[in-house]
Design an enzyme around this catalytic site. Structure first.
Site, PDB file in Angstrom:
ATOM      1  N   GLU A   1      -0.921  -5.599   8.840  1.00  0.00           N
ATOM      2  CA  GLU A   1      -0.034  -4.952   9.816  1.00  0.00           C
ATOM      3  C   GLU A   1      -0.520  -5.164  11.247  1.00  0.00           C
ATOM      4  O   GLU A   1      -1.706  -4.992  11.536  1.00  0.00           O
ATOM      5  CB  GLU A   1       0.030  -3.442   9.529  1.00  0.00           C
ATOM      6  CG  GLU A   1       0.637  -3.120   8.178  1.00  0.00           C
ATOM      7  CD  GLU A   1       0.776  -1.619   7.939  1.00  0.00           C
ATOM      8  OE1 GLU A   1       0.509  -0.802   8.851  1.00  0.00           O
ATOM      9  OE2 GLU A   1       1.163  -1.251   6.805  1.00  0.00           O
TER      10      GLU A   1
ATOM     11  N   ASP B   1      -0.879  -6.286  -0.198  1.00  0.00           N
ATOM     12  CA  ASP B   1      -1.249  -5.682   1.077  1.00  0.00           C
ATOM     13  C   ASP B   1      -2.762  -5.605   1.240  1.00  0.00           C
ATOM     14  O   ASP B   1      -3.480  -5.220   0.301  1.00  0.00           O
ATOM     15  CB  ASP B   1      -0.708  -4.241   1.136  1.00  0.00           C
ATOM     16  CG  ASP B   1       0.489  -4.116   2.063  1.00  0.00           C
ATOM     17  OD1 ASP B   1       0.688  -4.995   2.938  1.00  0.00           O
ATOM     18  OD2 ASP B   1       1.228  -3.130   1.910  1.00  0.00           O
TER      19      ASP B   1
ATOM     20  N   ASP C   1       0.835  -1.209   0.000  1.00  0.00           N
ATOM     21  CA  ASP C   1       0.000   0.000   0.000  1.00  0.00           C
ATOM     22  C   ASP C   1       0.868   1.256   0.000  1.00  0.00           C
ATOM     23  O   ASP C   1       0.356   2.377  -0.066  1.00  0.00           O
ATOM     24  CB  ASP C   1      -1.028  -0.009   1.149  1.00  0.00           C
ATOM     25  CG  ASP C   1      -0.393  -0.122   2.518  1.00  0.00           C
ATOM     26  OD1 ASP C   1       0.840  -0.134   2.608  1.00  0.00           O
ATOM     27  OD2 ASP C   1      -1.152  -0.183   3.513  1.00  0.00           O
TER      28      ASP C   1
ATOM     29  N   GLU D   1       9.873  -3.748  10.155  1.00  0.00           N
ATOM     30  CA  GLU D   1      10.196  -2.441   9.568  1.00  0.00           C
ATOM     31  C   GLU D   1      10.703  -1.488  10.641  1.00  0.00           C
ATOM     32  O   GLU D   1      10.034  -1.264  11.659  1.00  0.00           O
ATOM     33  CB  GLU D   1       8.937  -1.867   8.879  1.00  0.00           C
ATOM     34  CG  GLU D   1       9.201  -0.486   8.265  1.00  0.00           C
ATOM     35  CD  GLU D   1       8.145  -0.042   7.274  1.00  0.00           C
ATOM     36  OE1 GLU D   1       7.181  -0.805   7.006  1.00  0.00           O
ATOM     37  OE2 GLU D   1       8.282   1.085   6.758  1.00  0.00           O
TER      38      GLU D   1
HETATM   39  O1  KIV Z   1       3.555  -1.103   1.601  1.00  0.00           O
HETATM   40  C1  KIV Z   1       4.745  -1.452   1.541  1.00  0.00           C
HETATM   41  O2  KIV Z   1       5.471  -1.172   0.593  1.00  0.00           O
HETATM   42  C2  KIV Z   1       5.276  -2.212   2.670  1.00  0.00           C
HETATM   43  C3  KIV Z   1       6.762  -2.435   2.698  1.00  0.00           C
HETATM   44  C4  KIV Z   1       7.455  -1.201   3.102  1.00  0.00           C
HETATM   45  C5  KIV Z   1       7.137  -3.586   3.557  1.00  0.00           C
HETATM   46  O3  KIV Z   1       4.556  -2.630   3.521  1.00  0.00           O
END
Ligand code: KIV
Length: 246
Positions: free
Chosen positions: A96, A64, A25, A164
């Site tokens: 997440e 995501d 995302d 992260e």
């Molecule tokens: O949305 C994204 O690009 C991510 C990465 C930074 C792991 O979640």
């Protein structure tokens, strides 16, 4: 692993034989020019996942689950993840955090047959409560919670966890304790794999220079110079020439 949002880049990434791509995302920020990932919708993730698959037929794709697509009920989470799996050829989804609610979502998705990647540390969908985009797990208490959360994600059935912006020693400890692979971004080298946002590693934004990032090229400058040259060529009638004409 790298993020990817379209077919052209997906083709190159597949030719470079990376292990997998994340339709993150982060597209809200690097592609759509938004301030955060929060406005990204499920339809947009589906749209971009389909583009990536057209460019890379065989690469494993993780997509995501965007903000508010898995938060209100386990049923909603199932239908969001289900839409990604039915309407694209993604191989897995990512979400997440490791709240009790998220753990039950992961457990249920796993039962249904949808592989889930976890994401801990700086979780951008929660940047308001985290106080911005900064390193997480600095205090002993926060470090213990991160380790607990990672173990809980594994126990709930996650197949991998993104870490992260966490201190390298904490990422190392988590990687030692988990059986499933850890994928780091700003988490040092003692993890099982690395992920970066594609546009960041290509150097698309000269103003974005976080400590964890290595820019493998300055694509911003290359594109800027190409645009200027193209403009000059057209204005001076150097392009198109005989060779470019029918
Ligand atoms: O949305 C994204 O690009 C991510 C990465 C930074 C792991 O979640």
């Amino acid at each position: 692993m790298v993020t990817c949002y379209d077919a052209s880049f997906a083709r190159i990434i597949a030719h470079a034989e990376l292990d997998c791509v994340l339709v993150g995302d982060s597209l809200g920020m690097v592609v759509q020019g938004r301030e955060s990932t929060l406005p990204v919708t499920l339809d947009e993730i589906i749209y971009h996942t389909n583009m990536v698959r057209r460019g890379a037929k065989d690469i494993p794709i993780i997509s995501d689950l965007p903000f508010m697509s898995y938060h209100s009920s386990v049923g909603d989470a199932i239908s969001s993840a289900g839409r990604i799996m039915k309407e694209t050829s993604a191989d897995a989804v990512k979400l997440e955090g490791a709240s009790d609610f998220n753990l039950s979502v992961i457990h249920r998705l796993r039962e249904i047959g949808i592989p889930v990647m976890g994401h801990l540390g700086l979780t951008p969908q929660s940047f308001h409560v985290l106080g911005g985009y900064k390193v997480q797990g600095k205090s002993k208490e926060d470090q213990e919670k991160l380790i607990r959360d990672a173990l809980n994600l594994e126990a709930a059935g996650a197949f991998s966890v993104v870490l992260e912006m966490v201190p390298a020693n904490v990422a190392k400890e988590i990687t030692t304790q988990l059986q499933i692979p850890t994928i780091g971004i700003g988490a040092g080298k003692y993890v099982d794999g690395q992920v970066l946002v594609l546009y960041d590693l290509l150097g698309m934004n000269p103003e974005f220079t976080p400590k964890f990032l290595k820019k493998y090229m300055n694509l911003y400058q290359t594109i800027l110079e190409s645009m200027k040259q193209y403009k000059r060529d057209v204005e001076t009638e150097t392009f198109p020439n005989e060779e470019n004409s029918f």
